[in-house]
Write a protein that holds these residues in place. Structure first.
Motif, PDB file in Angstrom:
ATOM      1  N   UNK A  77       6.261  22.648 -17.993  1.00 26.81           N
ATOM      2  CA  UNK A  77       5.436  21.713 -17.224  1.00 26.81           C
ATOM      3  C   UNK A  77       4.980  20.560 -18.120  1.00 26.81           C
ATOM      4  N   UNK A  78       4.642  20.868 -19.377  1.00 28.02           N
ATOM      5  CA  UNK A  78       4.177  19.825 -20.297  1.00 28.02           C
ATOM      6  C   UNK A  78       5.261  18.804 -20.591  1.00 28.02           C
ATOM      7  N   UNK A 113      -3.244  21.389 -25.274  1.00 22.27           N
ATOM      8  CA  UNK A 113      -4.563  22.007 -25.134  1.00 22.27           C
ATOM      9  C   UNK A 113      -4.443  23.460 -24.687  1.00 22.27           C
ATOM     10  N   UNK A 114      -3.573  23.740 -23.717  1.00 21.72           N
ATOM     11  CA  UNK A 114      -3.448  25.119 -23.213  1.00 21.72           C
ATOM     12  C   UNK A 114      -2.824  26.041 -24.242  1.00 21.72           C
ATOM     13  N   UNK A 115      -1.862  25.548 -25.001  1.00 23.52           N
ATOM     14  CA  UNK A 115      -1.252  26.376 -26.041  1.00 23.52           C
ATOM     15  C   UNK A 115      -2.233  26.648 -27.174  1.00 23.52           C
ATOM     16  N   UNK A 129       6.307  21.146 -27.807  1.00 21.15           N
ATOM     17  CA  UNK A 129       5.569  20.119 -27.058  1.00 21.15           C
ATOM     18  C   UNK A 129       5.120  18.996 -27.989  1.00 21.15           C
ATOM     19  N   UNK A 130       4.638  19.357 -29.182  1.00 22.46           N
ATOM     20  CA  UNK A 130       4.176  18.332 -30.118  1.00 22.46           C
ATOM     21  C   UNK A 130       5.325  17.409 -30.518  1.00 22.46           C
ATOM     22  N   UNK A 166       2.527  12.352 -19.175  1.00 19.29           N
ATOM     23  CA  UNK A 166       1.118  12.597 -18.887  1.00 19.29           C
ATOM     24  C   UNK A 166       0.707  14.048 -18.962  1.00 19.29           C
ATOM     25  N   UNK A 167       1.674  14.969 -19.023  1.00 20.62           N
ATOM     26  CA  UNK A 167       1.352  16.391 -19.094  1.00 20.62           C
ATOM     27  C   UNK A 167       1.276  16.917 -20.519  1.00 20.62           C
ATOM     28  N   UNK A 168       1.650  16.106 -21.497  1.00 19.66           N
ATOM     29  CA  UNK A 168       1.793  16.608 -22.868  1.00 19.66           C
ATOM     30  C   UNK A 168       0.470  17.062 -23.471  1.00 19.66           C
TER      31      UNK A 168
END
Length: 251
Positions: free
Chosen positions: A84-85, A97-99, A133-134, A90-92
């Motif tokens: 999803x990220x 944050x969630x991880x 993600x990063x 805009x989801x990154x």
């Protein structure tokens, strides 16, 4: 661009949102459906926003969603966040944050249970997702940094030969101060192999702490330091470097 409602996927995502609020078995199905729905999602436009469903599942389990019958972290929860990220820019920040909250949840579980044999494996699963993600967030910044390093390196004068007394043998081995015997280079192989991963992990954490400047970098460095300190709480250097991180939360 993700959509919160409507479109050809609306009924499917309404089912996901419903499952995310129900029992563990339904939440497992919701995570499975999210990972399938976001398979190759960047090529699919108009996907509804699944962040709320993922948040419902994670927040209800202190951000450590367990596998049925095993209790270990369900990797599908990490996969769902990553997919999803990476769907859109805009989801990154949400994904990072969630991880990071997952890492903190694992640390809390370790503190509460004491005996958590799968802790290191679960941490590695989350860290792999976080790096993925990063990398998606910072790819342009990394490219710019590499370009600056290349330009700086090309401007440096050529390196000179090693000064007298600094031959190849000395450069490759341990050198003792004057008046002292050289250290024993025959370290026990088992001990060296055991210490190497710990040293590598510590070096990686310290590099993250030293280079953290942006909000994203600080979040990643803080989470990595918390994970490391959970297994080695006596490391004062890592703890001090973590405490020196800038506070972007306003707290």
């Amino acid at each position: 661009m993700a959509k919160t409602g409507g479109g050809r996927f609306s009924e499917f995502f309404e089912l996901i949102a419903d499952y995310a609020k129900r029992d563990h078995a339904h939440q497992e199905k919701a995570l499975r459906m999210i990972t399938v729905a976001y398979e190759g999602a960047p090529e699919v436009e108009g996907m509804p926003d699944a962040r709320g469903a993922v948040d419902d599942i994670l927040s209800g389990n202190d951000y450590v969603f367990p596998m049925s019958g095993l209790g270990t972290l369900d990797p599908r929860s990490v996969d769902a966040v990553v997919r999803v990220a990476l769907y859109e820019q805009g989801n990154r920040e949400w994904g990072i944050d969630r991880l990071c909250k997952m890492l903190q949840g694992l640390v809390r579980r370790l503190d509460a249970e004491g005996d958590y044999p799968d802790y290191e494996e679960d941490i590695n699963v989350v860290m792999t997702g976080l790096r993925t993600v990063v990398t998606g967030v910072l790819v342009e910044e990394i490219a710019e940094d590499l370009q600056e390093i290349a330009e700086d390196a090309s401007a440096l004068p050529p390196t000179t030969d090693a000064p007298p007394g600094m031959g190849g043998e000395e450069l490759g081995g341990a050198v003792a101060p004057p008046g002292e015997s050289p250290p024993d280079a025959t370290e026990e192989p088992g001990r060296a192999e055991e210490a190497a991963p710990i040293a590598d992990r510590r070096r990686e954490v310290m590099d993250l702490l030293a280079g953290a400047g942006t909000v994203t970098e600080v979040a990643v460095a803080r989470a990595a330091a918390d994970s490391y300190l959970a297994s080695d709480p006596s490391d004062g250097d890592v703890r001090a470097a973590r405490d020196r991180l800038p506070d972007h939360t306003g707290g």
